[in-house]
Design a protein around this motif. Structure first.
Motif, PDB file in Angstrom:
ATOM      1  N   LYS A 117      19.980 -14.440  -7.440  1.00 49.42           N
ATOM      2  CA  LYS A 117      20.267 -15.883  -7.380  1.00 49.42           C
ATOM      3  C   LYS A 117      21.124 -16.321  -8.569  1.00 49.42           C
ATOM      4  O   LYS A 117      22.076 -17.077  -8.419  1.00 49.42           O
ATOM      5  N   GLN A 118      20.738 -15.830  -9.751  1.00 49.81           N
ATOM      6  CA  GLN A 118      21.446 -16.221 -10.973  1.00 49.81           C
ATOM      7  C   GLN A 118      22.849 -15.668 -11.025  1.00 49.81           C
ATOM      8  O   GLN A 118      23.821 -16.385 -11.236  1.00 49.81           O
ATOM      9  N   ARG A 119      22.940 -14.375 -10.820  1.00 46.46           N
ATOM     10  CA  ARG A 119      24.231 -13.689 -10.911  1.00 46.46           C
ATOM     11  C   ARG A 119      25.183 -14.160  -9.814  1.00 46.46           C
ATOM     12  O   ARG A 119      26.376 -14.329 -10.036  1.00 46.46           O
ATOM     13  N   LYS A 121      24.920 -17.011  -8.152  1.00 51.39           N
ATOM     14  CA  LYS A 121      24.894 -18.480  -8.011  1.00 51.39           C
ATOM     15  C   LYS A 121      24.648 -18.839  -6.546  1.00 51.39           C
ATOM     16  O   LYS A 121      25.331 -19.674  -5.953  1.00 51.39           O
ATOM     17  N   SER A 122      23.668 -18.172  -5.966  1.00 46.24           N
ATOM     18  CA  SER A 122      23.451 -18.312  -4.526  1.00 46.24           C
ATOM     19  C   SER A 122      21.988 -18.599  -4.217  1.00 46.24           C
ATOM     20  O   SER A 122      21.115 -18.447  -5.070  1.00 46.24           O
ATOM     21  N   LYS A 175      29.095 -18.025   0.224  1.00 48.35           N
ATOM     22  CA  LYS A 175      29.276 -17.251  -1.013  1.00 48.35           C
ATOM     23  C   LYS A 175      29.935 -15.912  -0.675  1.00 48.35           C
ATOM     24  O   LYS A 175      29.787 -15.395   0.442  1.00 48.35           O
TER      25      LYS A 175
END
Ligand code: ADP
Ligand code: MG
Length: 207
Positions: A117-119, A121-122, A175
């Motif tokens: 999620k962090q890497r 941005k999803s 994404k």
């Protein structure tokens, strides 16, 4: 559930599965991407395979961090850094352990989902690997809370992962490369959600 040696053999078998499904994963990446997902992952896991034999006596943290760093540095596509971060964060969650149970595995999967999620941005419902990972983790936590054993927990996880991968056909990607094709991506299953489901299948089969 597993010791370091077992985890290494699971990782080797994941590599074999990816190699076996290389063409299929690459075909899935054709209509919505650039036809390389299977090739990318197979290259990464070939490099992982070279590093595993000397890690037998190491803790899970060292093993999984090595896997993650190898994927980040050898896989060209978006999936390399994403799966790479996921494995590194799993390693951090399991640092120092040479033996893990179902709860440890679920904690490390939590870390893996957060890493993607962090890497990336999803979030879920964007037609990515998260659409298999997130429902799989939820199903596994539910099964564990109901007192099911490790095998049954993983069975529930695999079922939810494949259902999630199937569901990506109904989603418009927002994404990654698949977002470039927009609505033309409808009807196509996400390659990353599929590769994750294959990986979890291996974990289940090895238990
Ligand atoms: P690339 O798209 O660079 O060619 P791959 O083909 O190896 O890389 O991997 C594509 C997969 O990566 C997608 O199917 C999707 O599951 C996943 N992906 C791409 N971008 C993201 C993101 N931002 N967040 C989560 N997953 C993503
Ligand atoms: Mg691709």
């Amino acid at each position: 559930m597993a010791d370091s040696k077992k985890v290494i053999s699971v990782l080797q078998k994941i590599g074999e599965k990816i190699e076996e499904q290389k063409e299929y994963l690459t075909e899935l990446d054709q209509p919505i991407g650039d036809s390389d997902h299977g090739i990318n992952l197979a290259r990464g896991f070939q490099e992982v395979d070279k590093k595993l034999p000397v890690l037998n006596d190491q803790d899970m943290g060292t093993i999984l961090k090595t896997v993650g760093m190898t994927l980040v540095s050898t896989v060209g596509g978006a999936s390399g850094p994403l799966y790479g971060s996921a494995f590194m964060k799993m390693g951090m969650a399991l640092a120092g352990k040479t033996e893990i149970g179902t709860d440890d595995f679920l904690n490390s999967m939590d870390a893996a989902v957060e890493a993607v999620k962090q890497r990336g941005k999803s979030a879920v419902e964007e037609a990515t690997m998260l659409d298999a990972m997130v429902p799989a983790l939820a199903a596994m936590k539910k099964a564990a809370a109901e007192g099911m054993d490790g095998k049954a927990v993983l069975q529930a996880g695999c079922q939810a992962a494949w259902a999630g991968a199937e569901h990506t056909k109904e989603l418009v990607a927002t994404k990654g490369r698949a977002s470039y094709v927009g609505e033309r991506g409808l009807g196509h299953q996400d390659p990353g959600a599929t590769s994750f489901s294959f990986m979890l299948d291996v974990v289940k089969e090895c238990l």
